[in-house]
Every structure is written in C-alpha cells, then in structure tokens.
Design an enzyme around this catalytic site. Sequence first.
Site, PDB file in Angstrom:
ATOM      1  CD  GLU A 104      -3.014  -1.134   2.222  1.00  0.00           C
ATOM      2  OE1 GLU A 104      -4.156  -1.509   1.925  1.00  0.00           O
ATOM      3  OE2 GLU A 104      -2.701  -0.760   3.351  1.00  0.00           O
ATOM      4  CG  ASP A 141      -7.480  -5.158   5.132  1.00  0.00           C
ATOM      5  OD1 ASP A 141      -7.077  -5.466   6.263  1.00  0.00           O
ATOM      6  OD2 ASP A 141      -7.408  -4.006   4.669  1.00  0.00           O
ATOM      7  CD  GLU A 162      -9.603  -0.648   8.138  1.00  0.00           C
ATOM      8  OE1 GLU A 162      -8.843  -1.368   8.818  1.00  0.00           O
ATOM      9  OE2 GLU A 162      -9.256  -0.126   7.055  1.00  0.00           O
TER      10      GLU A 162
END
Lengths: 563, 563
Positions: free
Chosen positions: A155, A229, A257
């Site tokens: 990332e 993820d 998240e």
Amino acid sequence: MNPSGNCPSSAPPASATGCWITGIILTAPLKRGYAGFSIWDWHKLPGYIDQRYKDYARANAAIGINGTVLNNVNANALSLSKAYLEKTAALANVFRPYGIRVYLSARFSAPMEAGGLKTADPLDPGVQQWWKDKLKEIYSYIPDFGGFLVKANSEGQPGPQNYGRTHADGANMLADALAPYKGIVMWRAFVYDAKADQDRFKQAYEEFKPLDGQFRENVAVQVKNGPIDFQPREPFHPLFGAMPQTPLMMEFQLTQEYLGFATHLVYLPGFFREVLDADTYEKGRGSTVAKVIDGTLEGHAFSGMAGVANIGNDRNWTGHPFGQANWYALGRMAWDPRLRSEKIADEWLRQTFSNDPHFVNPVKKMMLASHETLVNYMTPLGLHHIMGYSHHYGPAPWYDKAPRADWNPVYFHRADRNGIGFDRTPSGSNALGQYTPEARRQWENLRDCPDEFLLWFHHVPWTHTLHSGRTLWNEMCYRYQSGVQGVQQMLNTWDSVVRYVDEERAEQVKMLLNIQLQEASWWRDACLSYFQTFSGMPLPPGIPAPAHTLEYYQSLTFPYAPH
Amino acid sequence: MNPSGNCPSSAPPASATGCWITGIILTAPLKRGYAGFSIWDWHKLPGYIDQRYKDYARANAAIGINGTVLNNVNANALSLSKAYLEKTAALANVFRPYGIRVYLSARFSAPMEAGGLKTADPLDPGVQQWWKDKLKEIYSYIPDFGGFLVKANSEGQPGPQNYGRTHADGANMLADALAPYKGIVMWRAFVYDAKADQDRFKQAYEEFKPLDGQFRENVAVQVKNGPIDFQPREPFHPLFGAMPQTPLMMEFQLTQEYLGFATHLVYLPGFFREVLDADTYEKGRGSTVAKVIDGTLEGHAFSGMAGVANIGNDRNWTGHPFGQANWYALGRMAWDPRLRSEKIADEWLRQTFSNDPHFVNPVKKMMLASHETLVNYMTPLGLHHIMGYSHHYGPAPWYDKAPRADWNPVYFHRADRNGIGFDRTPSGSNALGQYTPEARRQWENLRDCPDEFLLWFHHVPWTHTLHSGRTLWNEMCYRYQSGVQGVQQMLNTWDSVVRYVDEERAEQVKMLLNIQLQEASWWRDACLSYFQTFSGMPLPPGIPAPAHTLEYYQSLTFPYAPH
C-alpha cells in the site's frame, strides 16, 4: 501459550513465565479512530505523563498483554528521531513496571529520510550500519525496547523490493541490528503490490512462502487472520501451515474498520475461535491455526498474537461499551488460544456489569450471536469487501472507481446476470490451491461448500439451491433480513436487562443498538437493491421493500466519516 | 450585563432576565486543539448523544454562558446540509433545557457550494432567497436557533467583497433572512485582506468604521480584544468606541493559541480586566470598553461577550487543570464585566480545589501574577507576534518566510542595529490615529508610553532609557529573565501547597509547570540570542548565557505540534 518452550538466543524474555511475545497491542494513532483519537499526546511528551498511560498499562497487564506498538504501521521516519525517542522512552518508563515492552513501527526508508543516505537497500553496508547505530541509540533510551513492526512494500510503503531485494533481506537486516539487544522483528505479510492482474487473495502466500527458512531466528512473520483484510468473515490465511520454518504471528483486528466502526455491537472471540480452530492439515488432522501460531506444531519457541487496538481517547476507551470485551478477549486468547468464547464473555460481563444470572445469561447469548448477525446484514454467504470506498463506512457494492481494481467492491463480488461470487477454484484464480488438499476439500466443491464461505470461492448461479433448500437469491435475501432481525432481537434483549445496568451505560448501549439497527437495515436495503439489478428476481415473502431507491443509496456521501 | 435594556424586535430573548446574548462560547473543532480534539462526534450524531454534551451544557449553564457556536469560523458549507442540521438539532435538544442556544458559523459561499448557484452576491435575489429557504429549513429543525457567526473576506474565507459589496451588505442579507425568527448575525471584524502594504493593525478599523450605522439591528460586529490576534498583551482594539451605532461584541480567546498552548498556566481575567477597563474616551473620561460592549455607553440593548473555547476531549476538558479557570471567568465576566479577577480566582479555587486559606491565598497570588509572567518570558515591552510560523508554537522572532509579509515575526518587531519596535505614531503607520486623542495620549510619546506597550507603538533605540532607568536592551533581558524566574516561583508555590490537592492533579500541575519552566527558558534564550544580533550589546549581570546557539533554536521543527 506454551511457557516452557526454549528461548532462541535472540528472542527477548518477555515475561517471567517464558520467552513469548504473547499479546501485542497495536495502538495505531489513526487520524480519526472510531473511539476518538490516539491516547498518545506526542506534543506534550516526555514532560507530561497523562494518567491514561498508566491506566492503559494496568488494563493491558491485567489481561496478559505484554507489548505495545506505539505508532501506525504506515510509519514516519520522525518516530526514530531523537526527540521522539525521548517521548517513547517516557512511555516505556510508564509501562515497564507493568511488564509491557514498547515496539515501534519502522519506516523502511528511514535511512534516507532521517539519515540522509542515498539508499535504503538492505544489502548496502552503509544502510546496515545506519540501522545498527540507530538501534544503539534506541537502546540507550529504552534498554528493554522490544523491536520493530514493519509494513514494507505494501500500500505504498517503501521496502526491500524497491531495491530488488526480498522481504527476507529486509527483515534480516533489521533483525541483525536488533539481535545484540535481543530485539525482534515482526514483519507483516499483508502485501498485495505484486501484480494487478493477480487475485489479491493469493499475493501474500506467493511472496512469502518461497522465503520460508530464510528468516533470522528473531524474525516473526505477522499474518492477518484471513487473506484479504479483516472482513466480517474470512477463511483462514493460507500462509498458516505453509511456512513451517518461520514463527508466524496472528494479527487480529479489534478496531471495527470493516465491522460498523464503534457503533455496532459485535463480539469477536467466536470468529477468532473459528480461525484458531481451523485445520491447516499441515501435519495431518489437528494441525490447527492455533497450533501454528503458538509454536507447538513446528516447535517454535517464539510467537505471539497481535491485535489492532480498538481504543481511543473516548471516556470509555472503545467508544462502544461492549468494544472493551474484544480488547479483553485478545489478552485472554493470547495466553490460551483454546479458550472458549462463551467463557470469555462470561468473565467479562461479570467484571464489567453484573453477576446476576438474569443479566449475564441473556446478554452473553446476545454477544455470542452478534458476529453471525453482523455477517448476515453486511456480507452473508461469503460476500466480502463491499463496503464504502476509502472510509469503509456503510455498503457500496456498486463501487468501481478506485484507482486499483482490487480496491473495488465489484472486483470481489463479481455479480452478473448469471450469478455472484469469486471463482477461486482451478477454473478461476485457484487461490484454493494454496491450501493443503485436505483443507481445501471443505470449500472446493460448490455442492459441499458451507454456505458461509460460498461466495469466497465460487461464482454461483442466482438459482442455485443451497443447503437450506432456498435459491441463492432467496437465501441472500433471508440472510440480510435475518441480520436485521438479529439486531432487533439484541435491542429487545437489552431492553429486558437494563434494570441491572447503570443508567448512563444502559442508555449508551441502547442508542448504539438503535444506530446498529438503522445501519443494518441500510446494508440490507442497499445491497439487495443493487444485487437485484443482476438477479432480476423478486424479493421473497417476508423481505420488506427497501426504504429508498438504489440511486438514493448510491448518492450518499460521508465527508466526515472517520478514517 | 444590564438585563433591563429594551430588546429590539429582532433580537432573541436569550434568557429569562433580559434580551442579551450574554456569553457565547465558540467551540471551534480544530483539527488538533490543545486539550485533545473537538468533543462533537459528528459521525455518531444524531443517534448517539455523548454524556459529555450534557456535561458541557451543565458546565456552561452553571457559569451563565447561554450560547454556543458549534463549528469553526473557517466554515464548510456541509454544516448547513440536511444531514448536519439533523446532527445540530440533536445537540440543540440536549442544550435547550440548560438555556443554551446553538449558533453556526456560516460559509458565505454556501449558496454556490451547497445550493449550486453561480454566485453568492448578497444583492442577488436568488442568493437572498437561498438563504431565506435555508433559514426556514434550519428553524424547522431548531426552532430556537440563535443565528450565524461569520468570518468573511478574511484569511481566504469568501465574503461580500468577492462581489464588490461591503461587509454590511453581506451581514444585512443574512440578518434579513434571520429576522423573521429573531435570529442574529455575529459578523467578525477580524479582517486584514485589504492591502498588503497597510499596517495590519489598522485594517479592521478602516474597513468597518465607515459602515457604522449601516447594519441591521439584529447584527453585532464581533471584535477581538486587540488589533492583531490574541497576542499575550495587546492594546484595546480601536474599533471599540468607534462604531457607536453598532452593537459590538467582545471576542476573547480562552484557548492558548499564542500563550503556550495547554501546558502553560496563565490566568487570563487580569488581562481581560485590563482591556475592559481601558478608556476609549468616546464620550469623555469613563467610556470604557466594558461600557461599549455591554451596550450601556450607546444604549444598545443587545450585546455579548464571546470566548474561543479552550476545551477539548481531554479528561479534564482543558488539558491544564488551571485552564478551567479561564472558561469559568468568561461566564462570570460576561454577566458582570466589572468583576475583579481576584474575586473570580477565589471563587474558582474554592470550588475546584480547597477552601483552606493556606492553599487559596498563595495559589490565588500565583494565578494573578501568571499573565505578567507569561508576557515577560514571551513578549515583554510590547513585542508581539514573534511565535513559530503556522503552528504558533515557541519563539521564532527570526521567521521571515511566510507568503504574506504580515504573517512574519520580522514584520512586527522590525529589529535593526538602531533599535526595535513598530512605529505606529504619525511618523510611522499612524495606527494611533485610530484612537481618540485622549486615548492615544497614553501611548503616543515615547517618553510617557508605558513600558508594556512601548514596542507596540514605537521603534526604540537599544540604548533608550526606560522608566526603570535601564536601557531598552538591558530591560528586555531583565524582563525575559524575570518571566523565567516567575515560573520558578510558581513551581515553588505549587510545591508548598500540594498537600492540599489530590495526588493526580498535584502531579499533573507539577509536570505542566516544569514544561512551562523549560519553555520559558527557551523563549528567553532564543529571543535574546536573536535580538542580540541587532543590539550588539552584552547580556547584563544576572542573565544566564543561552543554553544553545541561535542556530540551534532556529533549527528546531515541530512537525507534530497541534494546529
């Protein structure tokens, strides 16, 4: 875990009972977390020691967590500067009496940004010396510094691949610099920069498995529970059981998240149990993920379990009063990865609210059901990664504008007129080929695949009949509706027990459950409206019509959503 | 203030005792305040009402504050969207039982950004209609909405001047839209966009004074206490007394943007007293600023005092336990602008710590001396605006790289080989000409000018003899040193009374005083090192040599300083 293991010379004696880094809490200072902001006030450190730092250490020590990574994995070289080492040392001094070591996320390119070197190539002698000097400096401030956590070549973060080197080259360079002090490297396997045309599911395995055996003995590879993820449900990561010569650490995410932020009540140990109990079949039946990560399967004496923290500077630490249960569970499961989630809920409820069985029993039941409920209203049947772009808030299965294909929900669900789901069998990406034959057997045939993993591995016709006897489309509708009903049931349960709870927390939880109910309905209505454009099939009896049009759901924006 | 005044028809009956907007608290949600972040969790509103919202309302109501502006003056049109009005309405519902109204900062260009119009020209009928419609919508959510605070044509914010209109045109357009609901406009006079070659001191007066008499009766012009920007000490703003036909509101800053952030103990009411007691001589002797802002001088029935809040989500609200005293003082002084600062300190100490005179007396003395102490170690003798660029942390009198000349410290102190200070007499910018002759008499002659305002108005030779008999250079050195010694004295005082205080707060204050002592020494050493390069004179006896070189102080950076 197993406190009688032998300590490799370079592993730290992290506790009196053994040589394990048992529970590590990653207290990522997000710009905006879901429970307020970071509790670390870097500006006022080292001169001002907030009472919270002591409370934090006490709370972690009380549940067995013995390490804390202070800065975000998307690291800044500033964290290694003299001024920030003084600040970090002040925190280490607070934590030391509680048996908690500090770790830092290291930015791989720090020798360039902080040291003025022209390269961060791990095989460059100048770079190696820079890290050795830096470690000498760090240990002069913090004699029991734990080591580095590293996110590299992922990332956008720099890493050894920038110089044509491997993850092992990068990790070993840091490990060598840490070894004289018995510090360790936790090198994250969360990478997917390799090839854009490659199923993201497969990339970590493809990059890391060939490196097994090449890491120094004070390196652990830290693997997220699943291959994508931190989705509401994921199959276990195929690296577990695939790197026998390397200690693998588990990385769970406590912060929600992808699970409704801090406003959804979801008790995670049941899901953690599911992952830990999964059988890799690496050495035949019973080669569970738990045995991989506690080191007993391959005889590693050094291992650990990490949790991405769900705390912030909210008065109650986690925003949602029930979020504390997941923090609590990390410590408990790190020391006993076979602990039942019901036991943990029981302990936590009694310590937190009441010993009265009229409270404990129904609320425990509510907690234990909450994960399946959330999966149902968000990502039933193996759907994954269909949330809002960037901030990850709310449903956006239609989203297809991200700069990378594999950041788009449409990449993951692949809905079309014929069906939905990601074919990861040999006729598709064959991600299943990364598991042992025995492990993949449970998922590889459309006919046998458990419903909850169906769309993880198969592109399934809308009319396909599931184990329930319903078509895929109808089952999807029922699951979404069941999720919403589950939240309504949680509200009913809470209403029935509020008399056992103080007024402030009773009201807090009720407000949050009402938000959860609204958002569960939103997920159901938005997702079914969208997927219906592919299935072309009517909502079955009992499923309410969406409150708004699909265009309405697609038009929503959340400029102030935390992220 | 005077609760028996007559209410103009368009002013709201803000309290049971009169028609005053008495105390307004501006709770600017800075990205990073000095006491944590904003307490408003916009993401979770309206569904989740944090207990802090109620506590906040109670605390304000207890000290007489009856209005709160929820968003930053650098406003976003999103604050006026439906979604955010629902959130604001939820807060208004919490505050209503405590007699506290909500106000919003309005972005002047909202008709374009939120309404899709091509202009925000206040004389455009479409724009006027947009605001009327928007107000109708706002009042449908919040029937007792207080009105708008506006920062226009200042520091990049849009405003009526973008369309060749005046501040009065802009304010009146909003006032007309608010009038049917008895809402008001607080139009800020903090502007300095006019001409870059103009002394920034003079710009607000030059823009606003000509507009006196042109504002609707439900408009107040909100004026900062001094002409620059919340410096440790400023002369009173020349607009006070210069706009008799317009209600002027006072804007004080409680948050210590230029006063050491939340780590310096500085008790502000003494400074507020100084400003409120200043005589404008508008109607002869005794025409004090207090009488201007409470409306008694010119017969206005509508007025108020605003404070830029110093609270955040820190556990103790203000970061520094003594910061609460300034919040407390705003409420007390808003209702009685003649109240003595000693009385306020006495009340606050007894309510907060102890009634024991062995505690109250020395600590009160410490509080009352703290503002002069801070001025001495930061900006003695009328120095101003010599802090770090952008974040405003620490000393940076050498800074000269800002994109605008009047954002640079060198613009304000003008040090050279001959002397230091900003000549604002007729031989310089003649900002003094903005005061009445009687008012400016105290400052206009170098010989008579009180030392504490000297460099505000005069460029003074380093060898000039001050009232103390010392040269300017020596006096500057002694003032800086005296400031540092003052902080040491505060530490000694605190050490002598800690037995009357709980251990946690005793330790907190001690840590903060130690930071303050370090930073006071830093200010002294950095400023004297720098100014010495102009004076060329030695440090007089008793002034310690700086701990580091000037280059060291100039090299410091604070990437994580809150701002």
